[in-house]
Motif scaffolding. Sequence first.
Motif, PDB file in Angstrom:
ATOM      1  N   LYS A 109      68.584  45.336 -40.921  1.00  0.00           N
ATOM      2  CA  LYS A 109      68.457  44.503 -42.109  1.00  0.00           C
ATOM      3  C   LYS A 109      68.990  45.107 -43.393  1.00  0.00           C
ATOM      4  O   LYS A 109      69.147  44.401 -44.385  1.00  0.00           O
ATOM      5  CB  LYS A 109      66.970  44.131 -42.298  1.00  0.00           C
ATOM      6  N   TYR A 110      69.209  46.407 -43.439  1.00  0.00           N
ATOM      7  CA  TYR A 110      69.613  47.009 -44.706  1.00  0.00           C
ATOM      8  C   TYR A 110      70.793  47.927 -44.527  1.00  0.00           C
ATOM      9  O   TYR A 110      71.039  48.433 -43.435  1.00  0.00           O
ATOM     10  CB  TYR A 110      68.444  47.785 -45.316  1.00  0.00           C
ATOM     11  N   LYS A 111      71.515  48.111 -45.651  1.00  0.00           N
ATOM     12  CA  LYS A 111      72.570  49.119 -45.675  1.00  0.00           C
ATOM     13  C   LYS A 111      72.077  50.234 -46.547  1.00  0.00           C
ATOM     14  O   LYS A 111      71.620  49.999 -47.655  1.00  0.00           O
ATOM     15  CB  LYS A 111      73.840  48.523 -46.275  1.00  0.00           C
ATOM     16  N   PHE A 112      72.128  51.433 -46.062  1.00  0.00           N
ATOM     17  CA  PHE A 112      71.733  52.582 -46.880  1.00  0.00           C
ATOM     18  C   PHE A 112      72.535  53.776 -46.400  1.00  0.00           C
ATOM     19  O   PHE A 112      73.141  53.720 -45.320  1.00  0.00           O
ATOM     20  CB  PHE A 112      70.226  52.826 -46.776  1.00  0.00           C
ATOM     21  N   PRO A 113      72.589  54.842 -47.199  1.00  0.00           N
ATOM     22  CA  PRO A 113      73.435  55.968 -46.816  1.00  0.00           C
ATOM     23  C   PRO A 113      73.099  56.452 -45.406  1.00  0.00           C
ATOM     24  O   PRO A 113      71.936  56.741 -45.119  1.00  0.00           O
ATOM     25  CB  PRO A 113      73.098  57.037 -47.855  1.00  0.00           C
ATOM     26  N   GLY A 114      74.081  56.518 -44.551  1.00  0.00           N
ATOM     27  CA  GLY A 114      73.868  57.031 -43.204  1.00  0.00           C
ATOM     28  C   GLY A 114      73.594  55.972 -42.166  1.00  0.00           C
ATOM     29  O   GLY A 114      73.656  56.250 -40.966  1.00  0.00           O
ATOM     30  N   SER A 115      73.313  54.747 -42.587  1.00  0.00           N
ATOM     31  CA  SER A 115      72.908  53.753 -41.592  1.00  0.00           C
ATOM     32  C   SER A 115      74.018  53.471 -40.577  1.00  0.00           C
ATOM     33  O   SER A 115      73.761  53.340 -39.387  1.00  0.00           O
ATOM     34  CB  SER A 115      72.479  52.459 -42.279  1.00  0.00           C
ATOM     35  N   MET A 167      67.091  46.125 -29.689  1.00  0.00           N
ATOM     36  CA  MET A 167      66.131  45.689 -30.698  1.00  0.00           C
ATOM     37  C   MET A 167      66.851  45.413 -32.012  1.00  0.00           C
ATOM     38  O   MET A 167      66.592  44.415 -32.680  1.00  0.00           O
ATOM     39  CB  MET A 167      65.074  46.786 -30.860  1.00  0.00           C
ATOM     40  N   LYS A 168      67.794  46.273 -32.373  1.00  0.00           N
ATOM     41  CA  LYS A 168      68.529  46.088 -33.626  1.00  0.00           C
ATOM     42  C   LYS A 168      69.334  44.788 -33.581  1.00  0.00           C
ATOM     43  O   LYS A 168      69.317  44.001 -34.531  1.00  0.00           O
ATOM     44  CB  LYS A 168      69.455  47.290 -33.857  1.00  0.00           C
ATOM     45  N   GLN A 169      70.020  44.559 -32.468  1.00  0.00           N
ATOM     46  CA  GLN A 169      70.827  43.344 -32.355  1.00  0.00           C
ATOM     47  C   GLN A 169      69.947  42.101 -32.487  1.00  0.00           C
ATOM     48  O   GLN A 169      70.319  41.118 -33.103  1.00  0.00           O
ATOM     49  CB  GLN A 169      71.570  43.282 -31.011  1.00  0.00           C
ATOM     50  N   PHE A 170      68.748  42.167 -31.903  1.00  0.00           N
ATOM     51  CA  PHE A 170      67.858  41.018 -31.953  1.00  0.00           C
ATOM     52  C   PHE A 170      67.302  40.809 -33.359  1.00  0.00           C
ATOM     53  O   PHE A 170      67.193  39.688 -33.841  1.00  0.00           O
ATOM     54  CB  PHE A 170      66.711  41.200 -30.953  1.00  0.00           C
ATOM     55  N   MET A 171      66.954  41.906 -34.029  1.00  0.00           N
ATOM     56  CA  MET A 171      66.346  41.801 -35.360  1.00  0.00           C
ATOM     57  C   MET A 171      67.327  41.241 -36.377  1.00  0.00           C
ATOM     58  O   MET A 171      66.905  40.668 -37.383  1.00  0.00           O
ATOM     59  CB  MET A 171      65.846  43.165 -35.827  1.00  0.00           C
ATOM     60  N   GLU A 172      68.620  41.411 -36.130  1.00  0.00           N
ATOM     61  CA  GLU A 172      69.603  40.893 -37.086  1.00  0.00           C
ATOM     62  C   GLU A 172      69.478  39.385 -37.270  1.00  0.00           C
ATOM     63  O   GLU A 172      69.871  38.842 -38.294  1.00  0.00           O
ATOM     64  CB  GLU A 172      71.019  41.237 -36.613  1.00  0.00           C
ATOM     65  N   MET A 198      57.474  42.669 -36.649  1.00  0.00           N
ATOM     66  CA  MET A 198      56.992  42.901 -35.279  1.00  0.00           C
ATOM     67  C   MET A 198      56.547  41.621 -34.562  1.00  0.00           C
ATOM     68  O   MET A 198      56.964  41.376 -33.441  1.00  0.00           O
ATOM     69  CB  MET A 198      55.870  43.950 -35.276  1.00  0.00           C
ATOM     70  N   PRO A 199      55.709  40.791 -35.191  1.00  0.00           N
ATOM     71  CA  PRO A 199      55.288  39.585 -34.461  1.00  0.00           C
ATOM     72  C   PRO A 199      56.450  38.650 -34.146  1.00  0.00           C
ATOM     73  O   PRO A 199      56.379  37.881 -33.200  1.00  0.00           O
ATOM     74  CB  PRO A 199      54.317  38.900 -35.438  1.00  0.00           C
ATOM     75  N   ASN A 200      57.528  38.754 -34.931  1.00  0.00           N
ATOM     76  CA  ASN A 200      58.654  37.854 -34.707  1.00  0.00           C
ATOM     77  C   ASN A 200      59.659  38.342 -33.674  1.00  0.00           C
ATOM     78  O   ASN A 200      60.619  37.642 -33.376  1.00  0.00           O
ATOM     79  CB  ASN A 200      59.377  37.588 -36.030  1.00  0.00           C
ATOM     80  N   VAL A 201      59.479  39.547 -33.180  1.00  0.00           N
ATOM     81  CA  VAL A 201      60.429  40.034 -32.176  1.00  0.00           C
ATOM     82  C   VAL A 201      59.745  40.249 -30.823  1.00  0.00           C
ATOM     83  O   VAL A 201      60.194  41.054 -30.023  1.00  0.00           O
ATOM     84  CB  VAL A 201      61.138  41.335 -32.627  1.00  0.00           C
ATOM     85  N   LYS A 202      58.692  39.500 -30.577  1.00  0.00           N
ATOM     86  CA  LYS A 202      57.979  39.666 -29.300  1.00  0.00           C
ATOM     87  C   LYS A 202      58.889  39.558 -28.075  1.00  0.00           C
ATOM     88  O   LYS A 202      58.734  40.336 -27.135  1.00  0.00           O
ATOM     89  CB  LYS A 202      56.836  38.648 -29.200  1.00  0.00           C
ATOM     90  N   PRO A 203      59.846  38.616 -28.054  1.00  0.00           N
ATOM     91  CA  PRO A 203      60.718  38.574 -26.875  1.00  0.00           C
ATOM     92  C   PRO A 203      61.433  39.907 -26.655  1.00  0.00           C
ATOM     93  O   PRO A 203      61.622  40.334 -25.513  1.00  0.00           O
ATOM     94  CB  PRO A 203      61.728  37.480 -27.200  1.00  0.00           C
ATOM     95  N   ALA A 204      61.801  40.561 -27.741  1.00  0.00           N
ATOM     96  CA  ALA A 204      62.501  41.832 -27.598  1.00  0.00           C
ATOM     97  C   ALA A 204      61.577  42.935 -27.091  1.00  0.00           C
ATOM     98  O   ALA A 204      62.012  43.833 -26.380  1.00  0.00           O
ATOM     99  CB  ALA A 204      63.138  42.237 -28.922  1.00  0.00           C
ATOM    100  N   TRP A 205      60.292  42.867 -27.445  1.00  0.00           N
ATOM    101  CA  TRP A 205      59.352  43.843 -26.865  1.00  0.00           C
ATOM    102  C   TRP A 205      59.424  43.781 -25.352  1.00  0.00           C
ATOM    103  O   TRP A 205      59.474  44.788 -24.678  1.00  0.00           O
ATOM    104  CB  TRP A 205      57.896  43.535 -27.187  1.00  0.00           C
ATOM    105  N   LEU A 206      59.388  42.534 -24.852  1.00  0.00           N
ATOM    106  CA  LEU A 206      59.369  42.357 -23.401  1.00  0.00           C
ATOM    107  C   LEU A 206      60.644  42.896 -22.766  1.00  0.00           C
ATOM    108  O   LEU A 206      60.611  43.458 -21.677  1.00  0.00           O
ATOM    109  CB  LEU A 206      59.194  40.880 -23.048  1.00  0.00           C
TER     110      LEU A 206
END
Lengths: 284, 327
Positions: A109-115, A167-172, A198-206
């Motif tokens: 979700k964010y751009k920061f030095p090193g990301s 997880m990163k791809q899904f959170m995007e 966290m509650p919004n990425v439950k499918p990715a937890w699985l």
Amino acid sequence: MRFFNKQLNRSMPITILLFLFLAMVGLFMAIPLVYAINNAFKPLDELFIFPPRFFVRNPTLDNFYDLVAVMGDSWVPISRYFFNTFIITIFGTGGHIIFASMAAYPLAKYKFPGSKVIFQIVILALMFSPHVTAIPNYLVMSGLGWIDTYLSLIIPAMAFPLGLFLMKQFMEQLPDAMLEAAKIDGASEFRIFWKIVMPNVKPAWLTLLILQFPILWGTTGGNFIYSEELKTLNYALEQITEAGIARAGVGAAVALILMSVPIILFILSQSKVIETMSSSGMKD
Amino acid sequence: MKAKSMEQPIDDIVYPIKEATRKQSKRKDKWQRLKRDMKKARHYYLLMLPFMIIFFLFTIVPVVASFVLSFFSFNMLEMPQFVGWDNYSRLFLGDDVFMTALRNTLLFAAITGPVSYIACFIFAWIINELSPKIRAFMTVIFYAPSIAGNVFFIWLIIFSGDTYGYLNGILMELGIILEPIQWLRDEQYVLGVVILVQLWLSLGTSFLAFIAGLQTLDKSLIEAGAIDGIRNRWQELWYITLPSMKPQLLFGAVMQITQSFAVADISIALAGFPSVNYAAHTVVTHLMDYGTIRFEMGYASAIATVLFLLMVGTNMVVQKLLRKVGT
């Protein structure tokens, strides 16, 4: 029953041909699994019959009763191997899901030095298997004093790069507006992560569960575990298989248990897992 | 709100600075901005910390250590001794078994990599045509072997070398062979058997990614294609499905390539360790031999480094090629 989805551009003969092909390969895929199921229910005389028989004739639960019986009277009871495998799998998988999500959220979700660099390194890590790092890993482990402890199996499993990547791809896909609204309400980053992301990425937890669980569930402890009372279920199965005839029935029962847990988990979570995997792609 | 540095550095605008000092102050500015951005992102670093510490300890450090150790002679008892390129020259010039292992690994990867990759796609593609319930069932059947743990030991029984082996039993029953074949002890067959079993359990993560990609494919593209003259499933596959699945195809390639180079467990379980005349010896089993049995850590690290370069190199090349397709 309807077998196919009605779609454009499909001619029936080729569809049937493709389905036959699929069914044949499917049969090949299923043979060992069906065999493992049958074996677990075979009475001892059927396990050693000649010529060997694929399907069980008189199914029995004897092997499972034997399993319970041996649990009590061997040096290290089989229940102990079960317990070890449970501990390693639950903590390893749980820790992985939490840590990977924590790391994935800022990267998604964010751009920061090193990301960018960090994410490139994670992608690079997808490109080689853990065999490459096996030897120095042992040195690191022994340096930390983790040899012959659960930690040697649990901790490295938590930083499995594939999990972070997915997880990163899904959170995007999470809408930025949702996060911004929370920020305006004065929620801290940690709160946003815990209460909203966290509650919004439950499918990715699985999905992370399905990918990590079988690895830990099937581990034999490798070079890291020496004490018999810390060994895992799969290690016990190997010992039983090597011991040969006397415990063949128990071995078949353990094999079935080892095999069916990850498969049942996948059956239960399939639709959610596929939902996540659709965002797995690598963009240019 | 993106955490980019939103506010313009005000001093730049307010105070005009002489050209000479400008460059210097710009550099200073850059540092300051970086510092400020990092400070602003401290929460993000904190969130990433636990994963990154573990990742660093058990992935980055080992890769670097392996590379460094490959230039030393080290047996875990004495201090490491610098030997330069000795390990590598011994590996490529003096180690026939390594050459066998390398040949097997390349042969193996060249077969199982592409075949499993294409198989993942084709089966995902056919399965996607099925109605939802049957689709779910077939997905489980095809995916299950890759998560079923060491159920591949069942193949040991099927390929068992005596008459108890199912394959021997069936072939003898049919009169195709008269004597049982030692599938796992005969150099002629053993690599083939290992490849077959590897293919059996290789429909893993990429298979799921493909299924998922196909299911989320934009249906309107296909309808639009039909208007533009796409008449059969093959044209649809080539002109619509494949191009729009490129991200998943790239991801799947990475998964399959890495997997195809790392064969060891299957080889050891089926063909033994070491296998007959090293017929199923791979780079990974060679690595295990030196790393966990002979304790020649420097030499084993050189093997690991070669394996690393093989995997990453192949992945990079294939990524480049796949990116070119359809652009």
